[in-house]
Design a protein around this motif. Structure first.
Motif, mmCIF file in Angstrom:
data_model
loop_
_atom_site.group_PDB
_atom_site.id
_atom_site.type_symbol
_atom_site.label_atom_id
_atom_site.label_comp_id
_atom_site.label_asym_id
_atom_site.label_seq_id
_atom_site.Cartn_x
_atom_site.Cartn_y
_atom_site.Cartn_z
ATOM 1 N N PRO A 1 0.828 -1.207 0.000
ATOM 2 C CA PRO A 1 0.000 0.000 0.000
ATOM 3 C C PRO A 1 0.867 1.264 0.000
ATOM 4 O O PRO A 1 1.882 1.341 0.697
ATOM 5 N N PRO B 1 -7.322 5.605 -6.367
ATOM 6 C CA PRO B 1 -7.433 4.162 -6.117
ATOM 7 C C PRO B 1 -8.089 3.406 -7.259
ATOM 8 O O PRO B 1 -7.840 2.210 -7.433
ATOM 9 N N TYR C 1 -3.337 -0.180 -5.358
ATOM 10 C CA TYR C 1 -2.633 -0.166 -4.077
ATOM 11 C C TYR C 1 -2.377 1.263 -3.579
ATOM 12 O O TYR C 1 -1.618 1.455 -2.643
ATOM 13 N N VAL D 1 -3.767 4.523 -1.724
ATOM 14 C CA VAL D 1 -4.785 4.948 -0.762
ATOM 15 C C VAL D 1 -4.573 6.427 -0.491
ATOM 16 O O VAL D 1 -3.450 6.862 -0.209
ATOM 17 N N LEU E 1 -3.559 -3.938 2.793
ATOM 18 C CA LEU E 1 -4.371 -2.969 2.053
ATOM 19 C C LEU E 1 -5.838 -3.082 2.446
ATOM 20 O O LEU E 1 -6.523 -2.056 2.654
ATOM 21 N N ASP E 2 -6.343 -4.301 2.584
ATOM 22 C CA ASP E 2 -7.735 -4.480 2.995
ATOM 23 C C ASP E 2 -7.974 -3.916 4.386
ATOM 24 O O ASP E 2 -8.999 -3.260 4.638
ATOM 25 N N LYS F 1 -8.162 -0.090 4.282
ATOM 26 C CA LYS F 1 -9.424 0.421 3.733
ATOM 27 C C LYS F 1 -10.588 0.191 4.691
ATOM 28 O O LYS F 1 -11.587 0.917 4.640
ATOM 29 N N LEU G 1 -12.672 5.690 4.964
ATOM 30 C CA LEU G 1 -12.290 5.701 3.556
ATOM 31 C C LEU G 1 -13.440 5.169 2.710
ATOM 32 O O LEU G 1 -14.016 4.121 3.013
ATOM 33 N N ASN H 1 -14.027 3.972 -1.061
ATOM 34 C CA ASN H 1 -13.323 3.613 -2.294
ATOM 35 C C ASN H 1 -11.862 4.064 -2.255
ATOM 36 O O ASN H 1 -11.293 4.518 -3.239
ATOM 37 N N GLY H 2 -11.253 3.926 -1.090
ATOM 38 C CA GLY H 2 -9.827 4.210 -0.953
ATOM 39 C C GLY H 2 -9.492 5.677 -0.783
ATOM 40 O O GLY H 2 -8.305 6.038 -0.816
ATOM 41 N N GLU H 3 -10.488 6.559 -0.571
ATOM 42 C CA GLU H 3 -10.250 7.984 -0.388
ATOM 43 C C GLU H 3 -10.983 8.469 0.847
ATOM 44 O O GLU H 3 -12.050 7.950 1.198
#
Length: 971
Positions: free
Chosen positions: A137, A150, A155, A157, A383-384, A387, A400, A402-404
């Motif tokens: 990540p 993302p 990967y 974030v 990474l999971d 998030k 977060l 969708n990764g943001e």
């Protein structure tokens, strides 16, 4: 976008071939020592996390201190953690190649489990690509450009909101302050160019456009920036949205002030990247003078005791390490850096103890460092966990999407003095508001009431209009029809000044257009060009003129152009600015002055028939109530029928002389006389009006009558009206073109045409001068009205349409019409003097009166029949006993026609005789005669039962009792 991709590809190739050369030199330099957390027990696993920053910048030093403090705070709160992150800082020197080299070093040599950073959006795409290749990540808290996301780099974030999330807040400000055009000033890099499409789409949603874009290179010289600013200054738009990085901003805004563009009338809006840094950077660098009055947006971070305590601790720690720095405030990016470290630490703790090497290294040795890049074993799961991490962070609820980082509100800031002042908030649910209220149920709103008063550039408190008259730029070439048909110069008149060779246009059409232009929220430069040939004749009909705009020979058409479906296929029209429709003008005639049967006109046929029927009905009811006891209603059948008709119609002039003996008949006559009085008065009033006032009527009432009459019809030459008439079924040989109101009048007066069919605005001009003899008649065929034509997709069409609506709803349109057409409501032969069948009295106006008199008459008949049936009940029993039905009917008829014996005789025409004293002295109670309520006659008016004559005056009145009763009484 193609150039942007090319630059990225070039940089990637550059880094690909120079990494083997640059990396050894980077490694040979002594990097800063690792930033460890507090002393760690031997059983705790080390979790390596890279930190790529620009260590020479003030912001890079701020982030480094924050990252160390965040790690210390996390493990102070969770001392029993099994994994402890170890921050491995690397210096990118704000360079793409150095950032990529630092990432390769962290992956190949240090086998880092995650990377925090890089610091800028330009560096982020390359580091994100390396992270995706190694499956580790890459968590950035300051790279906010949509160029990397993302969605593109799985990967990657972003522990900060994307720049694309702020565009709706900026667009809401533009919408609230009614600015229609905005110039985008952005950095020509991945950071700047990626946001422009989002800005354009957001402005388009609120009805604003971006007519010009100014791209500034990060390495642009001051001369180049000054030249671009001068070009911006010559434009008419004065609203600018600036999206640049901090290094370019500290050079740009002083030049803006030097160009006198940070003054009254200008608007500058900065994006979140600069707004979040206000107060955290060296104040003299940009404020107070260089950015005075600037607006900005930034994500809202709620205040909390924890945040205040951390700011105090951070300021003490930072100044201890950087005593010579002037940075005293913490920016939003610093807060997000703190939460990003906590996110990675929390995810590492959920990962469990990490033992052994964290990478699977490739089996072959390549010739570049890319071939040595391994694949992380823990990266996908880490990474999971990152998030999925959600907690109450330093900047509020950290979550977060969708990764943001998800942000629900933005602050609207106004630079005033050395600091930025909060003037409002923006949320996706409520729009612009002065205060945040999560429990509010109000709808979305973007108005200036949602903002506190703003101090604009030049220390002005008046809202800038957003545009100025440009000093340069191309003028719109607006075609006007010419030459104009004679007699219609009040609509449009075009002439050319021989001295200046400038086209001068005036008239109703021009005044409405220029009034609408004055209401536009921006300046519009234009010049009129007559649509005519070199010899001064017309260049073609209006269809050809509209086609010139489609062929881009003109920018617009301003004239009396009718909006039609066929023309709208080639251009966009504004909303109509005149009354739409096609009608006809016909001569007037006085129809009643020579009519011998005018006395029948006041009442319609149905009212005549109903009135006659009720006259007969009322006479029949009175006869039925009176004929059995009133001698004046008796006689032969012919005499009785004559009495019925004479009595009923004599009530019309109140000349009936028959004496009524029954109260029921009197009630019927009283109600009927009241109805006759009202009907007679209405008739006299209507007939008087017809005889004393001239009644004008159109010679032709509708289009169908005109078409079937076979007479000639006139129309305006070069108008679309001819095509409409042919479509309606008129013969082309019966159509005559004319060019002026004078020709209309001549053709109608000499009878060469029966009517003129044209658009209503033209007909009104004609009737203004000739209303004494002509009128508009028949139905109106709807048309689109007059509009201004612009090219397809032109924003001017919608802007001018809105302006035309404002003019129409106010008094300005009325003033323009009065100026060119005068008062069109003063024609003596129009309006109420026109005759039609609707002016006559009909049954609908009097049905209530007829209902009353009919109901009263029927009720009296029912009462009369009921009383008669009761009095003759024994006779009806005898009649019912008869076997023959015809005999029963004859018996009933005889009974109905017989004289009423209960009335003691019928009234006589003889003079009453003197009644003797014996009669006067007799007691009323001793009278043998009936005192019926319906019988109002004296005793001398009656005969005895059996028809015996009255006794002589003064003779004794015989006792009516039988002889036996008298003898018994004497005993």
């Amino acid at each position: 976008m193609r150039g942007l991709a090319l630059r990225r590809f070039t940089r990637f190739l550059y880094s690909l071939f120079l990494f083997p050369i640059l990396i050894p030199s980077t490694l040979s330099a002594s990097p800063p020592p690792p930033l460890h957390a507090s002393s760690t027990p031997a059983v705790v696993a080390t979790f390596k996390v890279g930190l790529i920053l620009d260590m020479s910048s003030a912001t890079g030093k701020v982030y480094r201190t924050i990252a160390r403090m965040a790690a210390d705070d996390f493990y102070a709160k969770y001392p029993n953690s099994t994994n402890r992150i170890v921050l491995l800082p690397r210096d990118s020197s704000r360079d793409v190649v150095n950032a990529a080299a630092a990432a390769l070093e962290l992956l190949n040599d240090d086998e880092a489990h995650a990377i925090l950073g890089p610091q800028t959006s330009v560096e982020a795409p390359f580091v994100a690509d390396l992270g995706a290749k190694a499956r580790i990540p890459v968590v950035s808290f300051s790279a906010t450009s949509p160029a990397v996301s993302p969605a593109r780099s799985p990967y990657f974030v972003r522990a900060a909101p994307s720049d694309a999330a702020q565009v709706r807040a900026i667009a809401a400000i533009v919408q609230a302050l009614d600015w229609r055009r905005v110039v985008a000033v952005y950095e020509d890099s991945d950071y700047g160019t990626a946001l422009v499409p989002f800005l354009v789409d957001a402005f388009d949603e609120v009805g604003a456009s971006v007519p010009y874009r100014c791209a500034l290179s990060p390495s642009a010289t001051e001369d180049h920036i000054s030249a671009e600013l001068y070009r911006l200054k010559t434009l008419q738009t004065c609203v600018f949205v600036v999206h640049v990085t901090f290094p370019l901003a500290i050079r740009l805004f002083p030049l803006i002030r030097s160009a006198e563009m940070m003054s009254d009338g200008f608007v500058w809006i900065i994006t979140e990247g600069l707004t979040s840094l206000l107060g955290s950077i060296d104040p003299p660098t940009l404020v107070p003078d260089s950015m005075q009055g600037v607006l900005g947006v930034k994500p809202y971070i709620p205040r909390s005791p924890r945040l205040r305590d951390f700011k105090r601790r951070w300021r003490r720690e930072f100044l201890k390490e950087n005593a010579d720095s002037d940075v005293t405030e913490l920016s939003n990016f610093g807060i997000w850096a703190y939460d990003a470290v906590w996110t990675v630490a929390a995810a590492a703790e959920r990962l469990g103890s990490v033992v052994g090497p964290g990478f699977d290294m490739p089996g072959n040795n390549g010739t570049t460092d890319f071939s040595k890049l391994g694949v992380s074993r823990t990266g996908p799961k880490l990474l999971d966990y990152i998030k999925q991490t959600e907690f109450q962070g330093l900047g509020g609820r950290f979550r977060l999407d969708n990764g943001e980082l998800n942000v629900t509100a933005y602050q609207i800031m106004n630079v005033n003095g050395e600091k930025a002042r909060e003037i409002g908030f923006w949320t996706a649910r409520h729009g612009l508001t002065r205060e945040l209220n999560s429990s509010s149920t109000s709808d979305y709103s973007a108005t200036r009431e949602g903002l506190l008063p703003v101090i604009w550039p030049g220390y002005s408190t008046a809202v800038p209009k957003g545009w100025v008259t440009p000093t340069s730029g191309r003028k719109l070439r607006i075609a006007v029809p010419g030459p104009v048909e004679p007699g219609f110069h009040s609509f449009l008149d075009v002439e050319r000044d021989p001295a200046t060779n400038v086209t001068l246009a005036r008239g109703f059409v021009i005044d409405v257009f220029e009034a609408a232009v004055r209401q536009l929220p921006y300046a519009l430069l234009f010049e009129y060009e007559p649509y005519r040939n070199a010899n001064g004749t017309s260049g073609g009909d209006y269809n050809t003129l509209v086609k010139q705009v489609y062929d881009k020979k003109y920018d617009a058409v301003v004239g009396d152009v009718t909006i039609t479906a066929n023309r709208s296929m080639f251009v966009d029209f504004t909303l109509p600015y005149t009354v739409s429709g096609v009608s006809m003008v016909v001569p007037l005639r006085d129809q009643h002055s020579k009519n011998a049967w005018i006395f029948l006109k006041p009442l319609t046929a149905d009212l005549w028939l109903v009135s006659a029927a009720f006259f007969v009905f009322t006479g029949a009811v009175v006869w039925a109530l009176e004929h059995r006891r009133n001698a004046e209603f008796q006689g032969t059948p012919g005499q009785q029928l004559g009495t019925v008709f004479y009595f009923s119609f004599s009530t019309l002039v109140f000349a009936h002389r028959e004496t009524l003996m029954s109260n029921l008949s009197r009630v019927v006559v009283i109600v009927w006389v009241f109805v006759v009085l009202i009907l007679q008065s209405s008739y006299i009033a209507s007939l008087t009006s017809m005889l004393t006032v001239q009644q004008f009527r159109p010679t032709v009432s509708d289009f169908e009558e005109l078409k079937h009459s076979g007479q000639h019809v006139g129309y305006l030459k070069s108008s679309f009206t001819k095509g409409l008439l042919l479509k309606l079924g008129f013969e082309e040989s019966k159509l005559k073109p004319f060019r002026s109101p004078q020709q209309y009048h001549e053709a109608l007066s000499n009878g060469s045409v029966a009517a003129i069919i044209d658009e209503i605005p033209y007909l009104r001009v004609f009737l203004k001068d000739y209303c004494d003899n002509y009128t508009m008649a028949g139905q109106t065929y709807k048309t689109g009205g007059f509009g201004y034509a612009f090219p397809k997709g032109s924003p001017l069409a919608s802007d001018l349409s809105r302006a035309i609506l404002n003019i129409t709803e106010g008094e300005e349109m009325t003033e323009i019409e009065r100026r060119w057409f005068g008062d069109q409501t003063s024609c003596p032969n129009q309006g109420s003097t026109l005759s039609s069948d609707t002016d006559r009295l009909d049954f609908k106006s009097f049905w209530g009166l007829f209902l009353i008199t009919g109901a009263v008459s029927m009720l009296c008949c029912i009462v009369f029949l009921s009383r008669s049936a009761y009095r003759n009940r024994r006779t009806f029993k005898d009649i019912a006993a008869e076997k023959s039905f015809s005999r029963r009917l004859i018996s009933i008829a005889r009974l109905f026609n017989a004289k009423d014996s209960s009335s003691h005789g019928t009234r006589r025409r003889t003079e009453p005789k003197q009644v003797g004293p014996a009669t006067r002295d007799a007691s009323p109670s001793a009278s043998p005669y009936s005192n019926d309520a319906d019988d109002q006659t004296t005793i001398s008016d009656h005969t005895f039962d059996g028809g015996s004559p009255l006794p002589e005056i003064g003779s004794p009145i015989p006792d009516p009792r039988p002889h036996a009763e008298i003898t018994e009484a004497s005993r």
